[in-house]
Design a protein around this motif. Structure first.
Motif, PDB file in Angstrom:
ATOM      1  N   CYS A 169      -7.952  -1.622 -15.889  1.00  0.00           N
ATOM      2  CA  CYS A 169      -8.593  -0.302 -15.985  1.00  0.00           C
ATOM      3  C   CYS A 169      -8.355   0.526 -14.720  1.00  0.00           C
ATOM      4  O   CYS A 169      -7.722   1.574 -14.772  1.00  0.00           O
ATOM      5  N   ASN A 170      -8.833   0.069 -13.571  1.00  0.00           N
ATOM      6  CA  ASN A 170      -8.749   0.895 -12.357  1.00  0.00           C
ATOM      7  C   ASN A 170      -7.301   1.146 -11.945  1.00  0.00           C
ATOM      8  O   ASN A 170      -6.909   2.278 -11.661  1.00  0.00           O
ATOM      9  N   PHE A 171      -6.499   0.074 -11.906  1.00  0.00           N
ATOM     10  CA  PHE A 171      -5.103   0.234 -11.485  1.00  0.00           C
ATOM     11  C   PHE A 171      -4.310   1.011 -12.540  1.00  0.00           C
ATOM     12  O   PHE A 171      -3.442   1.820 -12.215  1.00  0.00           O
ATOM     13  N   THR A 172      -4.599   0.736 -13.790  1.00  0.00           N
ATOM     14  CA  THR A 172      -3.953   1.472 -14.874  1.00  0.00           C
ATOM     15  C   THR A 172      -4.217   2.971 -14.733  1.00  0.00           C
ATOM     16  O   THR A 172      -3.296   3.785 -14.833  1.00  0.00           O
ATOM     17  N   ASN A 173      -5.461   3.326 -14.479  1.00  0.00           N
ATOM     18  CA  ASN A 173      -5.776   4.755 -14.325  1.00  0.00           C
ATOM     19  C   ASN A 173      -5.014   5.349 -13.138  1.00  0.00           C
ATOM     20  O   ASN A 173      -4.561   6.494 -13.187  1.00  0.00           O
ATOM     21  N   HIS A 174      -4.846   4.561 -12.082  1.00  0.00           N
ATOM     22  CA  HIS A 174      -4.087   5.080 -10.939  1.00  0.00           C
ATOM     23  C   HIS A 174      -2.608   5.282 -11.301  1.00  0.00           C
ATOM     24  O   HIS A 174      -1.978   6.235 -10.832  1.00  0.00           O
ATOM     25  N   LEU A 175      -2.074   4.415 -12.138  1.00  0.00           N
ATOM     26  CA  LEU A 175      -0.693   4.629 -12.598  1.00  0.00           C
ATOM     27  C   LEU A 175      -0.594   5.924 -13.411  1.00  0.00           C
ATOM     28  O   LEU A 175       0.386   6.665 -13.303  1.00  0.00           O
ATOM     29  N   TYR A 176      -1.613   6.209 -14.205  1.00  0.00           N
ATOM     30  CA  TYR A 176      -1.640   7.508 -14.921  1.00  0.00           C
ATOM     31  C   TYR A 176      -1.591   8.643 -13.896  1.00  0.00           C
ATOM     32  O   TYR A 176      -0.885   9.647 -14.078  1.00  0.00           O
ATOM     33  N   ASP A 177      -2.373   8.488 -12.840  1.00  0.00           N
ATOM     34  CA  ASP A 177      -2.454   9.503 -11.793  1.00  0.00           C
ATOM     35  C   ASP A 177      -1.084   9.723 -11.141  1.00  0.00           C
ATOM     36  O   ASP A 177      -0.630  10.865 -10.960  1.00  0.00           O
ATOM     37  N   ILE A 178      -0.412   8.622 -10.809  1.00  0.00           N
ATOM     38  CA  ILE A 178       0.930   8.719 -10.216  1.00  0.00           C
ATOM     39  C   ILE A 178       1.861   9.484 -11.160  1.00  0.00           C
ATOM     40  O   ILE A 178       2.604  10.375 -10.735  1.00  0.00           O
ATOM     41  N   SER A 179       1.810   9.165 -12.435  1.00  0.00           N
ATOM     42  CA  SER A 179       2.715   9.821 -13.382  1.00  0.00           C
ATOM     43  C   SER A 179       2.396  11.317 -13.477  1.00  0.00           C
ATOM     44  O   SER A 179       3.300  12.149 -13.558  1.00  0.00           O
TER      45      SER A 179
ATOM     46  N   GLY B 215     -13.689   2.025  -9.707  1.00  0.00           N
ATOM     47  CA  GLY B 215     -13.306   0.725  -9.151  1.00  0.00           C
ATOM     48  C   GLY B 215     -13.560   0.597  -7.663  1.00  0.00           C
ATOM     49  O   GLY B 215     -13.917   1.566  -7.002  1.00  0.00           O
ATOM     50  N   PRO B 216     -13.366  -0.615  -7.126  1.00  0.00           N
ATOM     51  CA  PRO B 216     -13.670  -0.859  -5.714  1.00  0.00           C
ATOM     52  C   PRO B 216     -12.870   0.029  -4.760  1.00  0.00           C
ATOM     53  O   PRO B 216     -13.418   0.488  -3.754  1.00  0.00           O
ATOM     54  N   ALA B 217     -11.603   0.280  -5.050  1.00  0.00           N
ATOM     55  CA  ALA B 217     -10.768   1.017  -4.086  1.00  0.00           C
ATOM     56  C   ALA B 217     -11.267   2.453  -3.920  1.00  0.00           C
ATOM     57  O   ALA B 217     -11.391   2.948  -2.795  1.00  0.00           O
ATOM     58  N   VAL B 218     -11.588   3.121  -5.011  1.00  0.00           N
ATOM     59  CA  VAL B 218     -12.009   4.523  -4.901  1.00  0.00           C
ATOM     60  C   VAL B 218     -13.403   4.626  -4.274  1.00  0.00           C
ATOM     61  O   VAL B 218     -13.760   5.652  -3.689  1.00  0.00           O
ATOM     62  N   ARG B 219     -14.187   3.533  -4.358  1.00  0.00           N
ATOM     63  CA  ARG B 219     -15.490   3.489  -3.670  1.00  0.00           C
ATOM     64  C   ARG B 219     -15.336   3.058  -2.211  1.00  0.00           C
ATOM     65  O   ARG B 219     -16.328   2.967  -1.500  1.00  0.00           O
ATOM     66  N   HIS B 220     -14.106   2.737  -1.811  1.00  0.00           N
ATOM     67  CA  HIS B 220     -13.827   2.190  -0.466  1.00  0.00           C
ATOM     68  C   HIS B 220     -14.695   0.953  -0.226  1.00  0.00           C
ATOM     69  O   HIS B 220     -15.239   0.766   0.854  1.00  0.00           O
ATOM     70  N   ASP B 221     -14.806   0.124  -1.250  1.00  0.00           N
ATOM     71  CA  ASP B 221     -15.677  -1.052  -1.225  1.00  0.00           C
ATOM     72  C   ASP B 221     -14.863  -2.260  -0.716  1.00  0.00           C
ATOM     73  O   ASP B 221     -14.322  -3.053  -1.495  1.00  0.00           O
ATOM     74  N   LEU B 222     -14.764  -2.369   0.607  1.00  0.00           N
ATOM     75  CA  LEU B 222     -13.911  -3.383   1.237  1.00  0.00           C
ATOM     76  C   LEU B 222     -14.357  -4.800   0.913  1.00  0.00           C
ATOM     77  O   LEU B 222     -13.541  -5.710   0.787  1.00  0.00           O
ATOM     78  N   GLN B 223     -15.675  -4.976   0.774  1.00  0.00           N
ATOM     79  CA  GLN B 223     -16.206  -6.316   0.512  1.00  0.00           C
ATOM     80  C   GLN B 223     -15.649  -6.873  -0.808  1.00  0.00           C
ATOM     81  O   GLN B 223     -15.166  -8.003  -0.863  1.00  0.00           O
ATOM     82  N   GLN B 247      -4.505   0.310  -1.745  1.00  0.00           N
ATOM     83  CA  GLN B 247      -4.223   1.191  -0.613  1.00  0.00           C
ATOM     84  C   GLN B 247      -3.826   2.585  -1.089  1.00  0.00           C
ATOM     85  O   GLN B 247      -4.205   3.590  -0.490  1.00  0.00           O
ATOM     86  N   ASP B 248      -3.045   2.629  -2.156  1.00  0.00           N
ATOM     87  CA  ASP B 248      -2.590   3.940  -2.637  1.00  0.00           C
ATOM     88  C   ASP B 248      -3.750   4.733  -3.248  1.00  0.00           C
ATOM     89  O   ASP B 248      -3.807   5.954  -3.118  1.00  0.00           O
ATOM     90  N   ILE B 249      -4.686   4.030  -3.891  1.00  0.00           N
ATOM     91  CA  ILE B 249      -5.887   4.717  -4.411  1.00  0.00           C
ATOM     92  C   ILE B 249      -6.697   5.273  -3.241  1.00  0.00           C
ATOM     93  O   ILE B 249      -7.110   6.437  -3.261  1.00  0.00           O
ATOM     94  N   ILE B 250      -6.887   4.454  -2.201  1.00  0.00           N
ATOM     95  CA  ILE B 250      -7.662   4.907  -1.034  1.00  0.00           C
ATOM     96  C   ILE B 250      -6.991   6.118  -0.395  1.00  0.00           C
ATOM     97  O   ILE B 250      -7.640   7.109  -0.071  1.00  0.00           O
ATOM     98  N   LYS B 251      -5.661   6.054  -0.287  1.00  0.00           N
ATOM     99  CA  LYS B 251      -4.915   7.173   0.320  1.00  0.00           C
ATOM    100  C   LYS B 251      -5.083   8.463  -0.505  1.00  0.00           C
ATOM    101  O   LYS B 251      -5.147   9.565   0.035  1.00  0.00           O
TER     102      LYS B 251
END
Lengths: 260, 260
Positions: A169-179, B215-223, B247-251
């Motif tokens: 879900c989360n990574f998939t949505n980011h791939l949508y974002d990249i596209s 997801g955790p990355a967009v919340r910057h949830d390092l734990q 990392q790319d989501i955080i960026k």
């Protein structure tokens, strides 16, 4: 049941509506920000509070839906009366509540929620775990009043489920974002890709993802992959993502698969 | 129109059905393997051939749907009579056909096809390009007989579109595959994730992906991210994929976004 909601974010908001529609009573909604508590409380006929000192013991269940690291700070305020306390986190173990009470459980919603988009709650997978079998059964029954997809999942499994959901879900949505960003740079609308995205998700409703993998990597089409990496020149992160995912597809599909 | 199909894979198969349903005539279907040509030809009332020497000039359009690197080998066999020749590749420029004929075009279907799953062809984005404006218009008209989503896309744009589709479709499907493998290792069924996958794709039908990232990355949830990387210990590729995408989501989301 009489239910108290701790937190007023996406999970609480959707859960509150589902519980209310199923005939349960929402007693109180707590948020650190009164206006957030008040908005959700208004919708479900509950009282709004912004101080844990105002928590009423006149309830059957506390549902904690806050940031993962806040759960351990909130739990001790709820466990005085021996009422059942559950959290809704994928990543936090049951033990973190059991440190404060033996009447503990987890009520994990395996779905992505936005406040602005309705979800058919009957399809949402609910994963329950209790600190004893009676609690597990009780949470299971409660879950079945709002969903047709109820699973017993222990803390170790739930962590894997949560990790899997990050990929799916989360990574998939980011791939949508990249596209979308790639298209925008060349004056094309994301609308062009929307049917493809829908179909890609639809396909795995009845197939195993490995069986319907398409694209240059699964065809071992080095020429196209090289051309794509050249197009990504100057975008180092995207080049790395492209390379890494392509290599992993090749590793998982050792015999090339023609999708033409 | 009278149409000849070169290739009998997923694209040819779905295109053949759409053309036939729209009232066009499929004259011949070519495949190097006669049984493949024969199967598709039978379904659309065409002749099957497995030798390019048997190509009939009694057609209005040749549609080449074969592996990208085979296009240049097949094209010279079709261009003798001055008939219109198009390919259906996202990654191959129009120029590769124009090397052989001035009556060239591209008819790119921006969709993922499996032979076993029907697709609503009216929703499939068709991207057309012709070597002159008359050919572009003609391909546009032809495309509108089978789809409501017709775009004029030049070769440079089409390559970007194809690259974007690799991210949004091929890589996305591989992430589904990874999540299925993680669940299987812990005796959980991929069924549990299917509603989440559907909803993740549904969300971007009306929203921009960046606006609904969770997801955790967009919340910057390092734990949580650290815990996830620990769970992936021993799976180096997955660790790298997790790290790079996070990392790319955080960026891309410098201000943390709470999705709770």
């Amino acid at each position: 049941m009489r239910i108290t909601l701790i937190g007023s974010g996406n999970v609480s908001t959707h859960l509150a509506a589902a519980f209310k529609n199923a005939g349960h009573r929402i007693i109180q909604v707590y948020s650190r920000q009164m206006q957030h508590a008040a908005l959700l409380a208004y919708h479900v006929g509950a009282s709004a509070i912004d101080s844990l000192a105002d928590i009423s013991a006149d309830t059957d269940l506390f549902v904690i839906s806050v940031k993962d690291d806040a759960i351990k700070d909130i739990a001790p305020h709820l466990t005085g009366q021996g009422k059942l306390v559950v959290h809704t986190s994928g990543a936090v173990s049951l033990q973190e509540l059991q440190n404060f009470t033996k009447n503990a459980g987890v009520f994990y919603l395996l779905q992505t929620f936005s406040k602005t988009k309705e979800v058919n709650f009957w399809d949402v997978p609910l994963c329950v775990e209790g600190s004893d079998d009676n609690i597990t059964k009780m949470l299971e029954e409660l879950a079945r009043t709002i969903s047709n997809n109820v699973y017993r999942v222990d803390s170790a499994q739930r962590k894997v489920l949560h990790l899997s959901a990050v990929f799916a879900c989360n990574f998939t949505n980011h791939l949508y974002d990249i596209s979308q960003q790639l298209l925008a740079e060349h004056n094309m609308s994301f609308d062009m890709l929307r049917p493809l995205i829908t179909e890609t998700a639809d396909k795995v409703r009845e197939h195993s993802p490995a069986d319907v993998q398409t694209g240059p990597a699964v065809r071992h089409d080095l020429q196209t992959m090289t051309a794509h990496l050249q197009m990504l020149e100057g975008k180092d992160e995207l080049k790395q993502i492209y390379h890494l995912l392509s290599q992993d597809i090749i590793k998982n599909h050792k015999a090339p698969n023609s999708d033409k």
